[in-house]
Design an enzyme around this catalytic site. Structure first.
Site, PDB file in Angstrom:
ATOM      1  N   ASN A   1      15.398  -1.319  -3.411  1.00  0.00           N
ATOM      2  CA  ASN A   1      15.568  -0.517  -2.282  1.00  0.00           C
ATOM      3  C   ASN A   1      16.669  -0.897  -1.282  1.00  0.00           C
ATOM      4  O   ASN A   1      17.488  -0.069  -0.643  1.00  0.00           O
ATOM      5  CB  ASN A   1      14.072  -0.354  -1.387  1.00  0.00           C
TER       6      ASN A   1
ATOM      7  N   LEU B   1       7.151  -9.019   3.318  1.00  0.00           N
ATOM      8  CA  LEU B   1       5.648  -9.261   3.346  1.00  0.00           C
ATOM      9  C   LEU B   1       4.983  -9.811   4.625  1.00  0.00           C
ATOM     10  O   LEU B   1       3.760 -10.093   4.453  1.00  0.00           O
ATOM     11  CB  LEU B   1       5.421 -10.094   1.997  1.00  0.00           C
TER      12      LEU B   1
ATOM     13  N   LEU C   1       3.995 -10.078   8.642  1.00  0.00           N
ATOM     14  CA  LEU C   1       3.660  -9.374   9.740  1.00  0.00           C
ATOM     15  C   LEU C   1       4.963  -9.447  10.826  1.00  0.00           C
ATOM     16  O   LEU C   1       5.301 -10.700  10.897  1.00  0.00           O
ATOM     17  CB  LEU C   1       2.227  -9.755  10.312  1.00  0.00           C
ATOM     18  N   ILE C   2       5.185  -8.521  11.313  1.00  0.00           N
ATOM     19  CA  ILE C   2       6.409  -8.344  12.498  1.00  0.00           C
ATOM     20  C   ILE C   2       5.739  -8.836  13.552  1.00  0.00           C
ATOM     21  O   ILE C   2       4.811  -8.368  14.193  1.00  0.00           O
ATOM     22  CB  ILE C   2       6.907  -7.008  12.642  1.00  0.00           C
TER      23      ILE C   2
ATOM     24  N   HIS D   1       5.673   2.004   2.247  1.00  0.00           N
ATOM     25  CA  HIS D   1       4.718   1.336   1.477  1.00  0.00           C
ATOM     26  C   HIS D   1       4.578   2.367   0.265  1.00  0.00           C
ATOM     27  O   HIS D   1       4.715   3.628   0.414  1.00  0.00           O
ATOM     28  CB  HIS D   1       3.256   1.587   2.368  1.00  0.00           C
TER      29      HIS D   1
ATOM     30  N   ASP E   1       0.983  -1.758   7.921  1.00  0.00           N
ATOM     31  CA  ASP E   1       0.801  -0.410   7.512  1.00  0.00           C
ATOM     32  C   ASP E   1      -0.072   0.614   8.403  1.00  0.00           C
ATOM     33  O   ASP E   1      -0.279   1.662   7.766  1.00  0.00           O
ATOM     34  CB  ASP E   1       0.136  -0.451   6.059  1.00  0.00           C
TER      35      ASP E   1
ATOM     36  N   GLU F   1      10.898   6.241  -3.633  1.00  0.00           N
ATOM     37  CA  GLU F   1      11.551   5.606  -2.696  1.00  0.00           C
ATOM     38  C   GLU F   1      13.142   5.770  -2.520  1.00  0.00           C
ATOM     39  O   GLU F   1      13.564   5.933  -1.585  1.00  0.00           O
ATOM     40  CB  GLU F   1      11.049   4.082  -2.849  1.00  0.00           C
TER      41      GLU F   1
HETATM   42  C1  GRF Z   1       8.591  -1.096  -2.989  1.00  0.00           C
HETATM   43  O1  GRF Z   1       7.563  -0.457  -3.698  1.00  0.00           O
HETATM   44  C2  GRF Z   1       8.061  -0.949  -1.441  1.00  0.00           C
HETATM   45  O2  GRF Z   1       7.286   0.519  -1.113  1.00  0.00           O
HETATM   46  C3  GRF Z   1       7.123  -2.017  -1.292  1.00  0.00           C
HETATM   47  O3  GRF Z   1       7.627  -2.998  -2.011  1.00  0.00           O
HETATM   48  C4  GRF Z   1       8.675  -2.631  -3.123  1.00  0.00           C
HETATM   49  C5  GRF Z   1       9.797  -3.222  -2.922  1.00  0.00           C
HETATM   50  O4  GRF Z   1      10.607  -3.099  -3.895  1.00  0.00           O
HETATM   51  N1  GRF Z   1       6.866  -2.204   0.019  1.00  0.00           N
HETATM   52  P1  GRF Z   1      12.093  -3.532  -4.148  1.00  0.00           P
HETATM   53  O5  GRF Z   1      12.238  -4.851  -3.629  1.00  0.00           O
HETATM   54  O6  GRF Z   1      12.829  -2.727  -3.170  1.00  0.00           O
HETATM   55  O7  GRF Z   1      12.785  -3.336  -5.495  1.00  0.00           O
END
Ligand code: GRF
Length: 189
Positions: free
Chosen positions: A14, A85, A87-88, A104, A145, A174
């Site tokens: 992403n 991963l 928490l902020i 998410h 979340d 995404e």
């Molecule tokens: C994505 O599916 C996102 O929604 C989740 O973690 C994944 C990350 O994928 N929070 P990548 O590292 O961007 O490939």
């Protein structure tokens, strides 16, 4: 110029998609990529795109420590969590109100919360016999979340769907929507 910092703990596909999208856009720069994971694939991607990156420890993720200082030095306008991963911390949420977004891989408020990440989400969605899944993009608050949802898109789960096939469909959604939603959020700040 609006400046984005991306936080990611894993592969960073992403992060790459967002970077590619904004390369074509005037006035927006991905200024920083930050990770808690020294083995995260996102670091290689940052290098490939010539984006400054930093791996941080927990002790650097507190007020006035490295991460806070880097965000200030780079005059960051928006923090994007893309597979991050941890928490902020609350002070970041107060310092960047309405300026931290997360993606998410499920239809919140279901299938969110601590420990609900990666394949665990898709396995649980399928095990529960859900008819649909999708993505949620939301503002970040001090709970995993639970921040205000900005955007969701959904699709039907097909017969014989596996966690892997679901993950692939989620990633497609995404890649399509996250950059556009980020651009809209940037326009509003
Ligand atoms: C994505 O599916 C996102 O929604 C989740 O973690 C994944 C990350 O994928 N929070 P990548 O590292 O961007 O490939």
């Amino acid at each position: 110029m609006k400046r984005i910092a991306i936080f990611a703990s894993g592969s960073g596909s992403n992060a790459q998609r967002i970077t590619e999208y904004f390369k074509e856009t005037d006035g927006v720069e991905i200024a920083l990529i930050l990770t808690n994971n020294p083995k995260a694939g996102v670091l290689e991607r940052a290098k490939r795109f010539g984006i400054k990156s930093h791996v941080f420890k927990r002790s650097e993720f507190v007020e006035n420590a490295k991460v806070d200082v880097l965000l200030q030095q780079h005059k960051i306008d928006l923090i994007v969590l893309a597979g991050f991963l941890w928490l902020i911390p609350e002070f970041f949420i107060n310092k960047y109100p309405g300026k931290i977004v997360n993606i998410h891989p499920a239809l919140l408020p279901k299938y969110g919360g601590k420990g609900m990440y990666g394949m665990k989400v898709h396995e649980t969605v399928i095990a529960n016999g859900e008819k649909q899944s999708g993505i949620s993009i939301h503002y970040v608050n001090n709970k995993y979340d639970e921040g205000q949802i900005i955007f969701q898109s959904d699709f039907d789960i097909e017969e014989g769907e596996t966690p892997e096939s679901l993950a692939a469909k989620i990633h497609e959604q995404e890649y399509e929507h996250f950059p556009i939603v980020i651009a809209e959020v940037l326009n509003s700040i």
